[in-house]
Design an enzyme around this catalytic site. Sequence first.
Site, PDB file in Angstrom:
ATOM      1  N   ASP A 127      -2.628  11.140   0.091  1.00 52.33           N
ATOM      2  CA  ASP A 127      -1.814  12.060   0.890  1.00 52.33           C
ATOM      3  C   ASP A 127      -2.268  13.508   0.767  1.00 52.33           C
ATOM      4  OD1 ASP A 127      -0.321  10.001   1.839  1.00 52.33           O
ATOM      5  OD2 ASP A 127       1.581  10.624   0.953  1.00 52.33           O
ATOM      6  N   LYS A 134       4.364  -2.469  -3.440  1.00 49.13           N
ATOM      7  CA  LYS A 134       5.598  -2.391  -4.239  1.00 49.13           C
ATOM      8  C   LYS A 134       6.064  -0.939  -4.287  1.00 49.13           C
ATOM      9  CE  LYS A 134       7.650  -3.372  -8.759  1.00 49.13           C
ATOM     10  NZ  LYS A 134       8.152  -2.023  -9.016  1.00 49.13           N
ATOM     11  N   SER A 156       2.546  -0.955  -7.656  1.00 55.55           N
ATOM     12  CA  SER A 156       3.550  -0.153  -8.341  1.00 55.55           C
ATOM     13  C   SER A 156       3.014   1.235  -8.730  1.00 55.55           C
ATOM     14  CB  SER A 156       4.057  -0.923  -9.575  1.00 55.55           C
ATOM     15  OG  SER A 156       5.193  -0.330 -10.118  1.00 55.55           O
TER      16      SER A 156
END
Length: 542
Positions: free
Chosen positions: A294, A308, A283
């Site tokens: 990223d 999740k 999460s």
Amino acid sequence: MRKNILISCFFTFFIVLAAQAQMNPKIKLQDALKLIQDNYVDPVNDEQVVDAAIKAMLSSLDPHSSYVSREEVEAMNEQMTGSFAGIGISFAMVADSTFITGINPDGPAARAGLQVGDQITVVDGQSIFGKGLKNQEVMRLLRGEKGKAVKLNIIRKTQAEPLEFTVMREQIAELSITASYMVSKNVGYIALSIFSQSTRREMDEALKKLKALGMTKLILDLQSNGGGLVDAAIGVADEFLPAEKMVFYSVTNTGVKDHFLTGGYGQFMTGDLVVLIDESTASSSEILTGALQDWDRAVVVGRRSFGKGLMQKGLSLSDGSVIRLTAARYYTPSGRSIQKPYAKGKTDYFEDFNRRMASGELTEGGHINFPDSLKHITLTNKRVVYGGGGIMPDKFIPIDTALYSGWLNRLMSSGRVTQGAFNEVQQNRQALINKYPNFEAFNVSFKVDDKLIDQIMVSAAKQGGKLPPVTDQVARKTIAVEVKAAMADMLFLGKSYTLRVRNEASAAFTTALNILNNQNTYNQFLSAKPAKNTATSKTLKK
């Protein structure tokens, strides 16, 4: 004429059926409850029936939409706000007795004069000795209203008579950072267990402290971090990323996109960073990890995270209960959805760990091959990353199977490791303190006696605990680490000593440290052609 009447009745029958089929679902639910109230053989608890109906409705949606009772809401709010009213101790149940194993040096228990090793026998006139109480039951007795005193009867080894203490309950911070310390002259370590309202403040303070001690590189440990408040994850990302960098974006069922960006007020935007994750990292912790990966801001070490990528919205009901409804999907800055499939239902969804273990994914590299449809490119160095089922680490670390074995779980839950460590400290406290005046000396030089390990294993075996053979070196090493960790926590005031001992034996931790200590290796992981990591032989099912 009769034929026409029959035809008319026939069509009327189907019109009635059609009307019934188109019945308003809200009215249908109310009618169902009324029928149960009027016709069920026993008296009906309306609240229980309605709660069950709500849970059943939500269970037909996705694995993370859920109903939370008002009692559960109160407990969750306590966890998310990061504080509770207590006396500032940790304790352990040893042989049906409750012993203080740690004391917050700034808390009310320390000021009242309680000591590590004290046995609590009575709380507010209620005996807890020999009652077979569970940890949660003792905790409820010790915690309570802020500003209200709790009376304790204590047995102390150095005193002939029992002692009485009156300790005023205070607001005790339940910190989301479980450990923060310098590993070496320039490498710091922070373990984050949950994302709560206090997380950003805690992280800011920890980074400032470590930087003042010389930190230029950091290990951020998100292993077993199941998530928490999304805003807190954005706040932590802000510590490491420059202003106006996207942390993630969300998409609702109507296609509306919301973008969440950093503010540029962080403490550690340029130093080398390694993030530790595992199969229980989920999460909000995946939001943070995905953003750092990223933007090529960190090397990610460990195992594929939980997966999740659904965001829940808390919707309050009038009685204080809450429906946590999935209201959007989130995507990492490169556009990755990391939500794993859940079409086969909740049971199948939450058995994913067992499938990963059985397939060998958690124990060795080379068991995942992401299809091209899940391929994405990082935003700075243009590396290939993948979505569709958790965050894939840059460096794979196999799971320590001993830590997940049935025998260790049985051993730890039996209390024998804690009892063995406690007895060792109680019998030799002063000698241990004289020999190891601080944690650093203890951590470097102390070795658990083989006889103590033998005693623990034999004791467990006598009580029906099926353990590996006494000669099993993996088992012995694991027990030694746990005993030493428990002893460290009992000997030295403060926190994080248990985790620091465990880190010394952790492959993920030592790998992260090695990466940070080798600049070429660190740079290679973040380059477009990273070092070899996990071979790919099996396709991740969508």
